[in-house]
Design a protein around this motif. Structure first.
Motif, PDB file in Angstrom:
ATOM      1  N   ARG A   1       0.657  -1.327   0.072  1.00  0.00           N
ATOM      2  CA  ARG A   1      -0.253  -0.114   0.391  1.00  0.00           C
ATOM      3  C   ARG A   1       0.765   1.144  -0.150  1.00  0.00           C
ATOM      4  O   ARG A   1       1.858   1.665   0.773  1.00  0.00           O
ATOM      5  N   VAL A   2       0.866   2.015  -0.852  1.00  0.00           N
ATOM      6  CA  VAL A   2       0.897   3.290  -0.723  1.00  0.00           C
ATOM      7  C   VAL A   2      -0.206   4.061  -0.541  1.00  0.00           C
ATOM      8  O   VAL A   2      -0.829   4.276  -2.025  1.00  0.00           O
ATOM      9  N   VAL A   3      -0.075   5.542   0.069  1.00  0.00           N
ATOM     10  CA  VAL A   3      -0.676   6.489   0.182  1.00  0.00           C
ATOM     11  C   VAL A   3      -0.150   7.795  -0.259  1.00  0.00           C
ATOM     12  O   VAL A   3       0.999   8.121   0.355  1.00  0.00           O
ATOM     13  N   THR A   4      -0.837   8.667  -1.564  1.00  0.00           N
ATOM     14  CA  THR A   4      -0.376   9.906  -1.953  1.00  0.00           C
ATOM     15  C   THR A   4      -0.951  11.145  -1.721  1.00  0.00           C
ATOM     16  O   THR A   4      -2.656  10.715  -1.381  1.00  0.00           O
TER      17      THR A   4
ATOM     18  N   VAL B   1       5.817  -4.130  10.629  1.00  0.00           N
ATOM     19  CA  VAL B   1       5.101  -3.866   9.211  1.00  0.00           C
ATOM     20  C   VAL B   1       6.517  -2.357   9.137  1.00  0.00           C
ATOM     21  O   VAL B   1       6.049  -1.686   9.494  1.00  0.00           O
ATOM     22  N   ARG B   2       7.323  -2.516   7.770  1.00  0.00           N
ATOM     23  CA  ARG B   2       8.090  -1.876   7.590  1.00  0.00           C
ATOM     24  C   ARG B   2       6.963  -0.532   6.829  1.00  0.00           C
ATOM     25  O   ARG B   2       6.277  -1.348   5.896  1.00  0.00           O
ATOM     26  N   TRP B   3       7.799   0.736   6.838  1.00  0.00           N
ATOM     27  CA  TRP B   3       6.950   1.817   6.330  1.00  0.00           C
ATOM     28  C   TRP B   3       8.127   2.521   6.301  1.00  0.00           C
ATOM     29  O   TRP B   3       9.277   3.158   6.468  1.00  0.00           O
ATOM     30  N   PHE B   4       7.712   3.950   4.962  1.00  0.00           N
ATOM     31  CA  PHE B   4       8.518   4.466   3.957  1.00  0.00           C
ATOM     32  C   PHE B   4       7.402   6.083   3.894  1.00  0.00           C
ATOM     33  O   PHE B   4       6.854   5.558   3.335  1.00  0.00           O
ATOM     34  N   ALA B   5       8.707   6.789   3.657  1.00  0.00           N
ATOM     35  CA  ALA B   5       7.881   8.455   3.455  1.00  0.00           C
ATOM     36  C   ALA B   5       9.539   9.333   3.431  1.00  0.00           C
ATOM     37  O   ALA B   5       9.949   9.380   4.447  1.00  0.00           O
ATOM     38  N   GLY B   6       9.360   9.382   2.138  1.00  0.00           N
ATOM     39  CA  GLY B   6      10.558  10.391   2.027  1.00  0.00           C
ATOM     40  C   GLY B   6      12.011   9.307   2.481  1.00  0.00           C
ATOM     41  O   GLY B   6      12.437   8.459   1.357  1.00  0.00           O
ATOM     42  N   ASP B   7      13.047   9.795   3.286  1.00  0.00           N
ATOM     43  CA  ASP B   7      13.521   9.590   3.320  1.00  0.00           C
ATOM     44  C   ASP B   7      13.323   8.965   4.665  1.00  0.00           C
ATOM     45  O   ASP B   7      15.018   7.639   5.081  1.00  0.00           O
ATOM     46  N   GLU B   8      12.952   8.817   5.024  1.00  0.00           N
ATOM     47  CA  GLU B   8      12.416   7.801   6.096  1.00  0.00           C
ATOM     48  C   GLU B   8      11.859   6.992   6.164  1.00  0.00           C
ATOM     49  O   GLU B   8      11.414   6.768   5.144  1.00  0.00           O
ATOM     50  N   ALA B   9      12.229   6.001   7.036  1.00  0.00           N
ATOM     51  CA  ALA B   9      11.709   4.522   6.862  1.00  0.00           C
ATOM     52  C   ALA B   9      11.518   3.904   8.764  1.00  0.00           C
ATOM     53  O   ALA B   9      11.926   4.385  10.020  1.00  0.00           O
ATOM     54  N   GLY B  10      10.754   3.905   8.736  1.00  0.00           N
ATOM     55  CA  GLY B  10      10.700   2.694  10.456  1.00  0.00           C
ATOM     56  C   GLY B  10       9.982   1.464  10.707  1.00  0.00           C
ATOM     57  O   GLY B  10       9.170   0.853   9.190  1.00  0.00           O
TER      58      GLY B  10
ATOM     59  N   ALA C   1      10.461   3.099  -4.273  1.00  0.00           N
ATOM     60  CA  ALA C   1      10.212   4.306  -5.089  1.00  0.00           C
ATOM     61  C   ALA C   1       9.342   5.316  -5.272  1.00  0.00           C
ATOM     62  O   ALA C   1       9.610   6.577  -4.662  1.00  0.00           O
ATOM     63  N   LEU C   2       7.892   5.078  -4.651  1.00  0.00           N
ATOM     64  CA  LEU C   2       7.014   5.878  -4.755  1.00  0.00           C
ATOM     65  C   LEU C   2       6.514   6.358  -3.943  1.00  0.00           C
ATOM     66  O   LEU C   2       6.535   7.424  -3.486  1.00  0.00           O
ATOM     67  N   ALA C   3       7.079   5.883  -2.244  1.00  0.00           N
ATOM     68  CA  ALA C   3       7.114   6.367  -1.164  1.00  0.00           C
ATOM     69  C   ALA C   3       8.368   7.712  -1.059  1.00  0.00           C
ATOM     70  O   ALA C   3       7.685   7.867  -0.157  1.00  0.00           O
ATOM     71  N   ARG C   4       8.699   8.086  -1.857  1.00  0.00           N
ATOM     72  CA  ARG C   4       9.999   8.690  -1.585  1.00  0.00           C
ATOM     73  C   ARG C   4       9.401  10.244  -2.207  1.00  0.00           C
ATOM     74  O   ARG C   4       9.778  11.369  -1.996  1.00  0.00           O
ATOM     75  N   GLN C   5       8.476  10.235  -2.823  1.00  0.00           N
ATOM     76  CA  GLN C   5       7.791  11.282  -3.798  1.00  0.00           C
ATOM     77  C   GLN C   5       7.299  11.469  -2.464  1.00  0.00           C
ATOM     78  O   GLN C   5       6.660  11.078  -1.490  1.00  0.00           O
TER      79      GLN C   5
END
Length: 410
Positions: free
Chosen positions: A281-284, A306-315, A357-361
């Motif tokens: 899942r990606v939420v934009t 569950v791993r999450w990604f947002a820009g340059d961050e992750a957790g 890649a999509l989560a970096r936007q």
């Protein structure tokens, strides 16, 4: 009585089976070039392509004309004696994939009296994912006046001991071969074998015993046990069910009509060739900080990681297991509720790298979901009802079922 039965199966008597067999109509819906190539390959030869409506054409200006042509072609093929009927039979299928694995299945008919696609169903056959009822009426237009059906529905059993299909595999070399061909457009290889007489009766006996054991298998779960799950083609099976219910409402005698049944292929989720791939899942167009803050209320120390990604961050978040048997069940419940009142658009992504890649936007947050264990599919449906949409994927587009067999429904 068993919910999966032998059928009067039609096998085409054509010179070129490679041109007959085409992929499920719900594939490549955004790739008209695929279907154009198939049409060119088939040419004037008899083909299942002339008996189906690729879903890329649903709602198009030519839909009504195409449906009329389909119904006329079905009648024409029957009148010309294009099929040989194998009465009271199953077809054992071996599909060889590009990676060399062999997916085994058994074609027969599902009793639609035993199938319910509603989320709270307690029937022996159930949908694995939520059925979008708005998708049924367009498909009804194809089936209502059809004299034939061709199956692309995959029915699944949770048979860890391989008690159902395994014994048929052991008999394969003694079974009459019905077809053996390469599938067009990179679909791999397929062979089909006739299962009738004592072999079919033995399978029916094993299935009856298996069905009786199902309540014991899921005794630790809330919800009613089930025997089969629809792994692919649920909207097609739901269409068959709704058309049958229409007939039955008009005349109770239709309870014994051929349309009470639908041709399907039964497969075992524990077959080595079955691979369940996660759908992420990606939420934009959202605030990742606000979304992750709200998600904290759905977490617990011993939850699903569950791993999450947002820009340059992750957790990593730990989703509370009390909400669902599956991590995707917890996440989807949260996202559905959160996006009712907050900005954001959800998308469903195949592939880990694509998700990251999509989560970096800017304004995006992505969740990398784990692959679902095979044993969790049935347990999740029994405990939670139909699973969230886009819970898992069974293989790639070219690995979906090709149309080969048929059955009269009028």
């Amino acid at each position: 009585m068993n919910a999966f039965l032998p059928a009067d199966i039609l096998i085409p008597l054509v010179e070129d089976m490679e041109k007959w067999a085409v992929i499920a109509c719900d594939q490549f819906t955004s790739d008209p070039a695929y279907w154009a190539r198939v049409d060119k390959t088939v040419g004037e030869a008899p083909s299942a392509l002339r008996l189906i409506l690729p879903e890329a054409e649903l709602g198009s200006p030519q839909e009504a004309q195409r449906i009329g042509e389909i119904h006329r072609t079905m009648d024409s093929y029957l009148d010309k004696g294009l099929f040989k009927t194998y009465a009271g039979a199953f077809v054992y299928v071996e599909r060889t994939m590009h990676n060399g694995s062999v997916r085994k299945g058994l074609v027969g008919m599902a009793d639609l009296e035993c199938y319910d696609y509603r989320p709270d169903a307690t029937s022996p056959i159930r949908a694995t994912e939520k059925t979008v009822t708005e998708r049924i009426p367009p498909r009804q237009r194809v089936r209502r006046d059809a004299s034939l059906e061709l199956p692309h529905v995959l029915l699944l059993c949770d048979d860890e001991e391989d008690a159902l299909i395994g014994p048929i595999t052991a008999l394969r070399d003694s079974l009459p071969k019905l077809y053996d061909l390469e599938l067009m457009e990179g679909g791999g290889h397929i062979a089909g074998y006739l299962v009738d007489g004592p072999a079919a009766a033995d399978f029916q006996a094993r299935l009856a015993a298996y069905s009786r054991r199902c309540p014991e298998k899921y005794r630790d779960l809330p919800g009613a046990p089930m025997v089969f799950a629809v792994g692919d083609g649920n909207h097609s099976l739901a269409t068959a069910k709704s058309c049958y219910e229409e007939l039955k409402a008009r005349d109770p005698e239709y309870a014994n009509h051929p349309a009470r049944y639908a041709l399907v292929e039964l497969e075992n989720i524990h077959d080595d060739s079955q691979a369940f791939e996660p759908i992420h899942r990606v939420v934009t167009h959202t605030s990742p900080e606000a979304l992750l803050s709200a998600l904290a209320a759905w977490c617990a120390p011993e939850g699903y990681p569950v791993r999450w990604f947002a820009g340059d961050e992750a957790g990593t978040v730990y989703l509370d297991r009390r909400h669902s048997q599956l991590a995707v069940g917890v996440l989807q419940q949260f996202l559905d509720r959160y996006l009712q009142d907050n900005p954001g658009e959800i998308d469903y992504i195949h592939g880990d790298r694509e998700l990251e890649a999509l989560a970096r936007q800017p304004g995006a947050v992505g969740f990398l979901l784990p692959a679902m264990a095979k044993r969790d599919l049935f347990r999740g449906v029994v405990a939670d009802g139909a699973l969230p949409r886009k819970t898992f994927s069974m293989g790639h587009a070219r690995e979906k079922r090709y149309y080969l067999e048929g059955r009269k429904i009028k």
